[in-house]
Design a protein around this motif. Sequence first.
Motif, PDB file in Angstrom:
ATOM      1  N   SER A 289     -13.650   0.343  -2.834  1.00  0.00           N
ATOM      2  CA  SER A 289     -12.408   0.185  -3.592  1.00  0.00           C
ATOM      3  C   SER A 289     -11.250   0.057  -2.619  1.00  0.00           C
ATOM      4  O   SER A 289     -11.267   0.656  -1.543  1.00  0.00           O
ATOM      5  CB  SER A 289     -12.173   1.381  -4.521  1.00  0.00           C
ATOM      6  N   ARG A 290     -10.248  -0.715  -3.001  1.00  0.00           N
ATOM      7  CA  ARG A 290      -9.101  -0.878  -2.121  1.00  0.00           C
ATOM      8  C   ARG A 290      -8.131   0.273  -2.305  1.00  0.00           C
ATOM      9  O   ARG A 290      -8.166   0.999  -3.318  1.00  0.00           O
ATOM     10  CB  ARG A 290      -8.399  -2.204  -2.401  1.00  0.00           C
TER      11      ARG A 290
ATOM     12  N   ALA B 141      -8.255   2.033   3.156  1.00  0.00           N
ATOM     13  CA  ALA B 141      -8.992   2.910   2.242  1.00  0.00           C
ATOM     14  C   ALA B 141      -9.849   3.897   3.015  1.00  0.00           C
ATOM     15  O   ALA B 141      -9.964   5.075   2.632  1.00  0.00           O
ATOM     16  CB  ALA B 141      -9.852   2.062   1.304  1.00  0.00           C
TER      17      ALA B 141
ATOM     18  N   ASP C 245      -5.434  -3.710   5.901  1.00  0.00           N
ATOM     19  CA  ASP C 245      -6.145  -4.238   4.737  1.00  0.00           C
ATOM     20  C   ASP C 245      -7.595  -3.779   4.719  1.00  0.00           C
ATOM     21  O   ASP C 245      -8.130  -3.406   3.663  1.00  0.00           O
ATOM     22  CB  ASP C 245      -6.095  -5.774   4.753  1.00  0.00           C
TER      23      ASP C 245
ATOM     24  N   TYR D 148       0.803  -1.224   0.000  1.00  0.00           N
ATOM     25  CA  TYR D 148       0.000   0.000   0.000  1.00  0.00           C
ATOM     26  C   TYR D 148       0.840   1.281   0.000  1.00  0.00           C
ATOM     27  O   TYR D 148       0.273   2.367  -0.119  1.00  0.00           O
ATOM     28  CB  TYR D 148      -0.910   0.041   1.238  1.00  0.00           C
TER      29      TYR D 148
END
Length: 295
Positions: free
Chosen positions: A277-278, A263, A259, A175
């Motif tokens: 959405s990630r 977002a 995780d 990320y």
Amino acid sequence: MNTVLAELGRKYAERWVTLLLLPGTLYVAGTAAACRLGHTHWADPGRLTALTERGGPIGGRTVSSVWLLAVVVLPVLSAAAGLAARGAAAALGRLWFDPWPRALDRPARRLTAARAARWEAAEAEYRAELEGPAVPDRLDALAARRNAVALVPPRRPTWCGDRLRAVDARVWGWYRLDVVFGWPRLWLVLLPAEQEALRAARTELDAAVALCGWGVLTLLPALCWWPATAVAAGLFAVGLRRTRAAVDTVAHLTEAAFDLRGALLARRLGFDVPARSRLTPQVGARVTAHLRKHA
């Protein structure tokens, strides 16, 4: 991960009373019994029952003296034993979770190199298997063998240290989020149930390391009563196994928090992340830059 562990442990200082003071009473009583038995009469229960007889150390005392021992002396000694066990646990945690001090640099390098060699050999075998015909069971076994050493290339002398470091590396690699700067903000957007799960995992980790500390402290009664060596080894072995399991749980839950809520953190900070959405590495890098504020 030091930031994560510190944040999770803030509200649980009072639980050290349960983890250390109450076991301290048992420790003091056991140490007194060990000193009474000694090496020669290590299995003679009669020497313990003699304590309360008329001419024994306790039976010959006045009621006020016995109350003084029970109400004042025993709690003080128990608290002292608890603090000593906490100190031993802190030292063990320093070796297991953090980079080793400079005085231990040479053994740290050797242990890290040995673990890195094992990981690289397992990784090479896994990569070689990927080039051949796909055999899922074989690939899973090789991946598990590599992951048993570490999830990422080892950089610490202990498994626990690398397991916690892997969270930083994996979150950053997937990320582009910095765990140190991102965790305090992420904590604020977690649901109460998610926070409680992380606190419970941290509490279990504290209890496991404390058990190892008691194992180290139990070596002192072994100077007077040799069977205490077996007790110390048992406590340390059980505590170490529980520590590894608790570290793995804390690491999994922390990574899962990024995780599931990474977002949401970005959206709360004003970044454009569509619902459901990630978090992408591109947005994650911008979030990290925002959180670091040129630091």
